[in-house]
Design a protein around this motif. Structure first.
Motif, mmCIF file in Angstrom:
data_model
loop_
_atom_site.group_PDB
_atom_site.id
_atom_site.type_symbol
_atom_site.label_atom_id
_atom_site.label_comp_id
_atom_site.label_asym_id
_atom_site.label_seq_id
_atom_site.Cartn_x
_atom_site.Cartn_y
_atom_site.Cartn_z
ATOM 1 N N THR A 1 0.852 -1.182 0.000
ATOM 2 C CA THR A 1 0.000 0.000 0.000
ATOM 3 C C THR A 1 0.891 1.236 0.000
ATOM 4 O OG1 THR A 1 -0.133 -0.049 2.418
ATOM 5 C CG2 THR A 1 -1.892 -1.163 1.199
ATOM 6 N N VAL A 2 0.414 2.301 -0.644
ATOM 7 C CA VAL A 2 1.269 3.469 -0.873
ATOM 8 C C VAL A 2 1.552 4.246 0.412
ATOM 9 C CG1 VAL A 2 1.399 5.709 -2.025
ATOM 10 C CG2 VAL A 2 0.549 3.699 -3.270
ATOM 11 N N ARG A 3 0.529 4.464 1.230
ATOM 12 C CA ARG A 3 0.697 5.334 2.411
ATOM 13 C C ARG A 3 1.228 4.576 3.618
ATOM 14 N NH1 ARG A 3 -2.809 6.368 6.382
ATOM 15 N NH2 ARG A 3 -4.511 5.392 5.202
ATOM 16 N N THR A 4 0.682 3.373 3.864
ATOM 17 C CA THR A 4 1.029 2.639 5.090
ATOM 18 C C THR A 4 2.043 1.516 4.861
ATOM 19 O OG1 THR A 4 -0.872 1.168 4.756
ATOM 20 C CG2 THR A 4 -1.201 3.136 6.132
ATOM 21 N N ALA A 5 2.380 1.247 3.603
ATOM 22 C CA ALA A 5 3.379 0.229 3.250
ATOM 23 C C ALA A 5 3.032 -1.167 3.758
ATOM 24 C CB ALA A 5 4.762 0.647 3.734
ATOM 25 N N VAL A 6 1.736 -1.486 3.812
ATOM 26 C CA VAL A 6 1.318 -2.842 4.192
ATOM 27 C C VAL A 6 1.594 -3.782 3.019
ATOM 28 C CG1 VAL A 6 -0.642 -4.308 4.818
ATOM 29 C CG2 VAL A 6 -0.442 -1.989 5.765
ATOM 30 N N ASP A 7 2.209 -4.907 3.287
ATOM 31 C CA ASP A 7 2.584 -5.871 2.245
ATOM 32 C C ASP A 7 1.403 -6.810 1.963
ATOM 33 O OD1 ASP A 7 3.676 -7.906 0.647
ATOM 34 O OD2 ASP A 7 5.641 -7.686 1.560
ATOM 35 N N LEU A 8 0.845 -6.703 0.752
ATOM 36 C CA LEU A 8 -0.318 -7.508 0.361
ATOM 37 C C LEU A 8 0.041 -8.591 -0.654
ATOM 38 C CD1 LEU A 8 -2.783 -4.506 -0.173
ATOM 39 C CD2 LEU A 8 -2.623 -5.988 1.841
ATOM 40 N N THR A 9 1.337 -8.791 -0.871
ATOM 41 C CA THR A 9 1.795 -9.682 -1.933
ATOM 42 C C THR A 9 1.267 -11.100 -1.783
ATOM 43 O OG1 THR A 9 3.850 -8.397 -1.916
ATOM 44 C CG2 THR A 9 3.817 -10.428 -3.227
ATOM 45 N N ASP A 10 1.490 -11.711 -0.631
ATOM 46 C CA ASP A 10 1.120 -13.111 -0.455
ATOM 47 C C ASP A 10 -0.390 -13.305 -0.544
ATOM 48 O OD1 ASP A 10 3.797 -13.630 -0.117
ATOM 49 O OD2 ASP A 10 3.703 -13.647 2.079
ATOM 50 N N ARG A 11 -1.121 -12.369 -0.009
ATOM 51 C CA ARG A 11 -2.585 -12.454 -0.058
ATOM 52 C C ARG A 11 -3.084 -12.378 -1.490
ATOM 53 N NH1 ARG A 11 -6.472 -8.377 3.424
ATOM 54 N NH2 ARG A 11 -8.504 -9.046 2.570
ATOM 55 N N MET A 12 -2.532 -11.441 -2.274
ATOM 56 C CA MET A 12 -2.945 -11.310 -3.668
ATOM 57 C C MET A 12 -2.493 -12.521 -4.481
ATOM 58 S SD MET A 12 -4.410 -9.832 -6.215
ATOM 59 C CE MET A 12 -4.877 -8.173 -5.683
#
Length: 322
Positions: free
Chosen positions: A77-88
């Motif tokens: 995510t751009v603002r909070t830098a949450v890593d969504l890679t594995d979920r996606m």
């Protein structure tokens, strides 16, 4: 297209949901595309997919982007830098596998999307200008599972030549799926190949020769292997954009079938129409229309069976612009 064949065998195309006008973008908006919804949509059945919504990210949502982290590319995510890679990635594997049951004949992806972008998606680093070398996570899974499926981005479809190529591939793939969907024999494959010879010549003369050799030697090839090899080679050939020079060669080849039928003035008229196309003075539809007329008048059976003369519905008017 055969009469009412589209009703009996719908042409199903996967598509990024936002391109149909669904409000699924990160900002709650959409990117409705009029050609896809109003023109092409009259001939196909859409299968909408929004990876980010279906993955549970919600609408509206924080925007995300591809970021290079050491040697890996991650979806953050751009603002909070949450890593969504594995979920996606996990969602993409499940969704792409489920699409196998949809019997798709093509897919239109949303350009620049970190989930759906087909090519040149921005990858951000620690600083400087982002590199345009990425592919969306869902798009990567789609292309990997369906390597012969016609796939394109909506942005590239604004180019008349790329648009005509994509639609031609969709209808060719639809016909190929129909050939192989039931009990087929070598004779049916020969008929299909014969009907598409001039299309192949307009894209890749070398692929035309290679496929010809494959069909000629087909009796010695395992049936499943023959289906796989023909599909891969045929669809790969059609991804090569047909150039005016190769179209001109095909048109001149077709004109040769009328040398015993036409008088000198008609021959000159046909040659002039082909030359005008070669020089860019008229679109491809001009010499094609004249050739279709002569095919009908003189009943040239070989040319009458060539899909080159009608690769997609005339109502789309795609050859009016190439």
């Amino acid at each position: 297209m055969d009469d009412d064949a589209g009703v009996r065998h719908p042409i199903r195309i996967g598509i990024s949901s936002c391109l149909l006008g669904q409000a699924v973008r990160f900002d709650g908006g959409h990117k409705r595309d009029s050609f896809l919804t109003e023109t092409f949509g009259a001939f196909v059945e859409w299968v909408p997919v929004c990876p980010e919504v279906e993955c549970g990210f919600g609408t509206p949502r924080e925007s995300m982007r591809l970021v290079r982290v050491e040697r890996d590319v991650r979806l953050l995510t751009v603002r909070t830098a949450v890593d969504l890679t594995d979920r996606m990635a996990a969602y993409a594997r499940r969704r792409v596998a489920a699409l196998d049951a949809e019997e798709l004949c093509g897919y239109v992806l949303k350009k620049d999307s970190p989930s759906c972008g087909m090519a040149r998606v921005k990858i951000y680093g620690t600083g400087g200008v982002p590199e345009k070398s990425g592919r969306g996570i869902f798009a990567a899974g789609l292309v990997e599972r369906f390597p012969s499926l016609p796939v394109e981005e909506e942005g590239r479809l604004s180019d008349p030549r790329l648009r005509e190529n994509f639609v031609e591939r969709v209808f060719a793939y639809w016909r190929l799926r129909r050939l192989f969907s039931g009990r087929w024999n070598l004779g049916a494959l020969v008929d299909f190949h014969t009907a598409h010879k001039l299309i192949l010549m307009s894209h890749s003369p070398e692929a035309y020769r290679q496929l010809g050799r494959l069909v000629a030697q087909a009796r010695g090839v395992n049936r499943a292997d023959l289906k796989r090899r023909y599909t891969e080679m045929f669809m790969s050939a059609l991804t090569v954009i047909a150039t005016p020079r190769r179209h001109t060669n095909v048109l001149q080849h077709m004109a040769g079938y009328f040398k015993e039928h036409l008088d000198a003035e008609s021959k000159q008229e046909l040659a002039a129409a082909i030359e005008d196309y070669r020089r860019g003075l008229v679109p491809l539809v001009a010499p094609i229309t004249l050739l279709r007329h002569y095919v009908r008048v003189y009943d040239v059976s070989y040319l009458a069976g060539q899909r080159y003369l009608a690769p997609h519905p005339k109502e789309l008017m795609l050859r009016n612009h190439v």
